[in-house]
Design a protein around this motif. Sequence first.
Motif, PDB file in Angstrom:
ATOM      1  N   PHE A  30      10.426  -1.424   8.475  1.00 27.28           N
ATOM      2  CA  PHE A  30       9.201  -0.972   9.115  1.00 27.28           C
ATOM      3  C   PHE A  30       8.014  -1.452   8.300  1.00 27.28           C
ATOM      4  CE2 PHE A  30       5.913   2.233   9.873  1.00 27.28           C
ATOM      5  CZ  PHE A  30       5.889   2.240  11.257  1.00 27.28           C
ATOM      6  N   ARG A  31       7.164  -2.293   8.890  1.00 32.08           N
ATOM      7  CA  ARG A  31       5.990  -2.809   8.198  1.00 32.08           C
ATOM      8  C   ARG A  31       4.947  -1.700   8.119  1.00 32.08           C
ATOM      9  NH1 ARG A  31       5.596  -8.328   8.799  1.00 32.08           N
ATOM     10  NH2 ARG A  31       7.422  -7.936   7.583  1.00 32.08           N
ATOM     11  N   PHE A  32       4.603  -1.287   6.913  1.00 30.69           N
ATOM     12  CA  PHE A  32       3.709  -0.136   6.753  1.00 30.69           C
ATOM     13  C   PHE A  32       2.363  -0.492   6.147  1.00 30.69           C
ATOM     14  CE2 PHE A  32       5.732  -0.498   2.682  1.00 30.69           C
ATOM     15  CZ  PHE A  32       4.812  -0.024   1.757  1.00 30.69           C
ATOM     16  N   GLN A  33       2.071  -1.776   6.018  1.00 29.44           N
ATOM     17  CA  GLN A  33       0.824  -2.211   5.402  1.00 29.44           C
ATOM     18  C   GLN A  33      -0.369  -1.653   6.184  1.00 29.44           C
ATOM     19  OE1 GLN A  33       0.543  -6.413   4.950  1.00 29.44           O
ATOM     20  NE2 GLN A  33      -1.159  -6.298   3.529  1.00 29.44           N
ATOM     21  N   GLY A  34      -1.286  -1.037   5.487  1.00 23.94           N
ATOM     22  CA  GLY A  34      -2.471  -0.462   6.110  1.00 23.94           C
ATOM     23  C   GLY A  34      -2.414   1.051   6.228  1.00 23.94           C
ATOM     24  N   LEU A  35      -1.240   1.632   6.036  1.00 22.05           N
ATOM     25  CA  LEU A  35      -1.112   3.090   6.106  1.00 22.05           C
ATOM     26  C   LEU A  35      -1.506   3.705   4.768  1.00 22.05           C
ATOM     27  CD1 LEU A  35       2.263   3.647   7.997  1.00 22.05           C
ATOM     28  CD2 LEU A  35      -0.051   3.812   8.891  1.00 22.05           C
ATOM     29  N   LYS A  57      11.563  -2.367  -2.878  1.00 21.68           N
ATOM     30  CA  LYS A  57      11.415  -3.820  -2.839  1.00 21.68           C
ATOM     31  C   LYS A  57      12.460  -4.438  -1.907  1.00 21.68           C
ATOM     32  CE  LYS A  57       9.320  -4.922  -7.213  1.00 21.68           C
ATOM     33  NZ  LYS A  57       8.395  -5.898  -6.685  1.00 21.68           N
ATOM     34  N   ASN A  58      12.040  -5.473  -1.203  1.00 19.90           N
ATOM     35  CA  ASN A  58      12.947  -6.171  -0.293  1.00 19.90           C
ATOM     36  C   ASN A  58      14.138  -6.775  -1.038  1.00 19.90           C
ATOM     37  OD1 ASN A  58      11.425  -5.654   2.029  1.00 19.90           O
ATOM     38  ND2 ASN A  58      10.116  -7.425   1.654  1.00 19.90           N
ATOM     39  N   ALA A  77      13.716  -8.822   5.696  1.00 21.54           N
ATOM     40  CA  ALA A  77      13.266  -8.359   4.381  1.00 21.54           C
ATOM     41  C   ALA A  77      12.150  -9.252   3.845  1.00 21.54           C
ATOM     42  CB  ALA A  77      14.438  -8.309   3.415  1.00 21.54           C
ATOM     43  N   THR A  78      11.036  -9.265   4.569  1.00 22.53           N
ATOM     44  CA  THR A  78       9.853 -10.005   4.124  1.00 22.53           C
ATOM     45  C   THR A  78       8.637  -9.119   4.335  1.00 22.53           C
ATOM     46  OG1 THR A  78       9.565 -10.990   6.310  1.00 22.53           O
ATOM     47  CG2 THR A  78      10.811 -12.275   4.701  1.00 22.53           C
ATOM     48  N   GLY A  79       7.636  -9.298   3.524  1.00 27.70           N
ATOM     49  CA  GLY A  79       6.429  -8.496   3.650  1.00 27.70           C
ATOM     50  C   GLY A  79       6.615  -7.099   3.077  1.00 27.70           C
ATOM     51  N   PHE A 113       8.101  -2.336  13.640  1.00 31.58           N
ATOM     52  CA  PHE A 113       9.405  -2.637  13.078  1.00 31.58           C
ATOM     53  C   PHE A 113       9.506  -4.136  12.802  1.00 31.58           C
ATOM     54  CE2 PHE A 113      10.523   1.326  15.297  1.00 31.58           C
ATOM     55  CZ  PHE A 113      11.193   1.973  14.281  1.00 31.58           C
ATOM     56  N   THR A 114      10.226  -4.492  11.749  1.00 28.82           N
ATOM     57  CA  THR A 114      10.475  -5.903  11.466  1.00 28.82           C
ATOM     58  C   THR A 114      11.883  -6.291  11.890  1.00 28.82           C
ATOM     59  OG1 THR A 114      11.165  -5.338   9.208  1.00 28.82           O
ATOM     60  CG2 THR A 114       8.866  -5.976   9.525  1.00 28.82           C
TER      61      THR A 114
END
Length: 161
Positions: A30-35, A57-58, A77-79, A113-114
Amino acid sequence: MAASKEKKSRDLDMLKGMLSNDDTLLVAGFRFQGLSVKDMIKFRRELPDGANLLVTKNTLMVKASEGTKWEPISECATGMNAWLFVDENIAPAIRTVKGMQKDWKKDGVEVDFTGAVLDGKFIDPTGIAALEKLPTKKDLITMVAVGIKQVPTKLARATNG
């Protein structure tokens, strides 16, 4: 500040334990950048029982999943990922995430989701939406019980009619 080898080792052992847990049926990135931290705390609290969110960590996730049925998770598993571990209550967990996404989108934060792994197979972000429609274990038990109850009822009606 980089994490020490001891901390990385503990995190790796914890991830391996969660992945080897028989109750874990779905693992999703789950990409959580910005939260904000506040949003993440609220997110964790609103998840249904049996769903856990970890930020790690990825590379640790990839190492923990090597040689297991969860290995395809390395495809996403990126970002900046948070990892969602879900037991049999997959649909309620996905619905909760989707509901939270709508709230965050109103605030101008795009999260999604990624990818995920279910039953050893990778599911891309577009396929995760279909998991919302899965019945829960309780729903399945109810359906079976209703089906079993209908057989004698129909038989009694047929013999009386």
